[in-house]
Design an enzyme around this catalytic site. Structure first.
Site, PDB file in Angstrom:
ATOM      1  N   TYR A  28     -26.164  -1.774  26.919  1.00  0.00           N
ATOM      2  CA  TYR A  28     -25.667  -1.148  25.694  1.00  0.00           C
ATOM      3  C   TYR A  28     -25.418  -2.147  24.570  1.00  0.00           C
ATOM      4  O   TYR A  28     -25.008  -1.766  23.476  1.00  0.00           O
ATOM      5  CB  TYR A  28     -24.385  -0.361  25.970  1.00  0.00           C
ATOM      6  CG  TYR A  28     -24.561   0.893  26.797  1.00  0.00           C
ATOM      7  CD1 TYR A  28     -25.716   1.134  27.522  1.00  0.00           C
ATOM      8  CD2 TYR A  28     -23.551   1.842  26.861  1.00  0.00           C
ATOM      9  CE1 TYR A  28     -25.857   2.269  28.294  1.00  0.00           C
ATOM     10  CE2 TYR A  28     -23.680   2.989  27.626  1.00  0.00           C
ATOM     11  CZ  TYR A  28     -24.838   3.195  28.351  1.00  0.00           C
ATOM     12  OH  TYR A  28     -24.956   4.325  29.110  1.00  0.00           O
ATOM     13  N   LYS A  70     -24.932  -3.808  40.823  1.00  0.00           N
ATOM     14  CA  LYS A  70     -26.254  -3.585  41.428  1.00  0.00           C
ATOM     15  C   LYS A  70     -26.888  -4.954  41.650  1.00  0.00           C
ATOM     16  O   LYS A  70     -28.030  -5.227  41.259  1.00  0.00           O
ATOM     17  CB  LYS A  70     -27.090  -2.699  40.486  1.00  0.00           C
ATOM     18  CG  LYS A  70     -28.399  -2.204  41.074  1.00  0.00           C
ATOM     19  CD  LYS A  70     -28.235  -1.103  42.086  1.00  0.00           C
ATOM     20  CE  LYS A  70     -29.559  -0.795  42.753  1.00  0.00           C
ATOM     21  NZ  LYS A  70     -29.463   0.244  43.792  1.00  0.00           N
ATOM     22  N   ASP A 126     -24.971   2.838  43.423  1.00  0.00           N
ATOM     23  CA  ASP A 126     -25.477   4.125  43.943  1.00  0.00           C
ATOM     24  C   ASP A 126     -24.620   4.604  45.120  1.00  0.00           C
ATOM     25  O   ASP A 126     -24.286   5.786  45.221  1.00  0.00           O
ATOM     26  CB  ASP A 126     -26.971   4.079  44.294  1.00  0.00           C
ATOM     27  CG  ASP A 126     -27.440   2.723  44.783  1.00  0.00           C
ATOM     28  OD1 ASP A 126     -26.624   1.786  44.841  1.00  0.00           O
ATOM     29  OD2 ASP A 126     -28.632   2.598  45.118  1.00  0.00           O
ATOM     30  N   ASP A 152     -20.087   3.918  31.995  1.00  0.00           N
ATOM     31  CA  ASP A 152     -20.328   5.132  31.213  1.00  0.00           C
ATOM     32  C   ASP A 152     -20.657   6.292  32.159  1.00  0.00           C
ATOM     33  O   ASP A 152     -20.056   7.370  32.098  1.00  0.00           O
ATOM     34  CB  ASP A 152     -21.496   4.863  30.250  1.00  0.00           C
ATOM     35  CG  ASP A 152     -21.773   6.032  29.318  1.00  0.00           C
ATOM     36  OD1 ASP A 152     -20.895   6.929  29.205  1.00  0.00           O
ATOM     37  OD2 ASP A 152     -22.847   6.055  28.701  1.00  0.00           O
TER      38      ASP A 152
HETATM   39 MG    MG Z   1     -20.368   8.559  27.976  1.00  0.00          MG
END
Ligand code: MG
Ligand code: NAI
Length: 342
Positions: A122, A174, A208, A232
């Site tokens: 992001y 990850k 995951d 997020d």
């Molecule tokens: Mg969001």
């Protein structure tokens, strides 16, 4: 009196903001609001999504309550939310989730996501690579992870755990696949965790698996610290565990400012209908009151909210009821009044 910048926002924003302010006023929250625009509303009125006057106000007050802002998908101006987080270096996004409405899928969930707010995919480092006649043959986004950014967010999570009486921090990553970026985040996390040994339990989980574990047994989690995009995604998932986005507040915190908001967006599908659930923004306002050392007012509001949900007599459409935003606000205010009388 605390000076706070107010951005009502787009879509359902102005409606849920109005109800939130009514409840804060009824609870006697000592706040002087400085109202400013951003997002689509600012685009339409001032011609830019993040006006200078809005930024200047937050510079001054250092605290803002913000309604959701619409971001055009795929093209158009970049996210104002991301821009605000970058501008004020609001590196920590704290998203608590706890069950308020009994009778849902899970009772008694109580956990917090601490999301890194400035780095990762992001960070917005993106570009196209043209090939032959196609200028958009390929697109690349860079996942930026720094030692500095990882350190400060993991340390923040541990300090948050200590100051909020929480026992465990789980670092979600990850690193099995993204060995450099996620590997660095995990390495730094393990290093910082040593400083808190004996005071806060630490473990780590692959993202995951975390998604599945959250559904199977959310009670094994306490504080989750993770990078931007995973945070997020997981924070919406966690909101789902406690009844949906209607219950999800968030605090964006940095050294220079703090911006409080709902996790959800501007809900264009129900905007203008007067049926949105204002609880997330109200809970965000409670986080703001905690931040301003007005925890007593915040607790009074949370208690009135809790009583309103336990009575189940004023549920908005997202919770299967037919109470409007304004009626819901009145129901919470009536409980505040009862608490004041009692
Ligand atoms: Mg969001
Ligand atoms: P959304 O959160 O606005 O809506 C998702 C679903 O949840 C919709 O069905 C909506 O009706 C429902 N919902 C959300 N908040 C609700 C509430 N308070 N009461 C009842 N139902 C509620 O997410 P979506 O549709 O992905 O995004 C819409 C716009 O919001 C986009 O432009 C997006 O960029 C923006 N957005 C802004 C955020 C912010 O300002 N922090 C955060 C997330 C999205």
């Amino acid at each position: 009196m605390h000076d706070v910048t107010l951005i009502p926002g787009d879509g359902i924003g102005p409606g849920i903001t109005k109800t939130t302010l009514d409840i804060l006023e009824a609870a006697g929250a000592p706040v002087r609001w400085h109202e400013h625009v951003a997002g689509v509303t600012a685009m339409e009125t001032v011609g830019e999504p993040l006006p200078q006057a809005t930024l200047a106000s937050i510079e001054e007050t250092r605290v803002a309550l913000k309604g959701p802002l619409t971001t055009p998908i795929g093209s158009g101006f970049r996210s104002v939310n991301v821009a605000l987080r970058k501008h004020f270096d609001l590196f920590a996004n704290v998203r608590p989730a706890y069950t308020m409405l009994p009778g849902g899928r899970y009772e008694g969930v109580d956990l917090v996501i601490v999301r890194e707010n400035t780095e990762g995919l992001y960070a917005g480092i993106e570009h196209y690579i043209g090939m032959e006649n196609d200028p958009r043959a390929c697109a690349e986004s860079v996942m930026l992870i720094t030692r500095f950014g990882s350190r400060r967010i993991v340390r923040f999570a541990f300090e948050y755990a200590l100051s909020h009486g929480r026992e465990k921090v789980t670092l979600v990553h990850k690193a099995n696949i993204l060995k450099y970026t996620q590997g660095l985040f995990l390495d730094v996390g393990r290093e910082i965790a040593k400083e808190y040994e004996g005071r806060v339990v630490f473990d780590d989980k692959i993202v995951d698996n975390t998604a599945m574990q959250l559904v199977l047994d959310p009670y094994q989690f306490d504080v989750i610290v993770t990078e931007n995009m995973f945070g997020d995604i997981l924070s919406d998932q966690v909101a789902g565990l406690v009844g949906g986005l209607g219950f999800a507040p968030g605090a964006n915190l940095g050294e220079r400012a703090a911006i409080f908001e709902a996790v959800h967006g501007s809900a264009p599908d129900i905007a203008g209908k007067g049926i949105a659930n204002p609880t997330s923004l109200l809970l965000a306002a409670c986080l703001m009151l905690d931040h301003l050392d007005e925890a007593e007012v915040a607790t009074r509001i949370r208690t009135a909210l809790q009583q309103t949900f336990e009575a189940r007599d004023a549920l908005t459409a997202d919770l299967g009821g037919s109470t409007s935003t304004v009626e819901f606000g009145a129901a919470v205010i009536s409980r505040l009044d009862q608490a004041a009388v009692a």
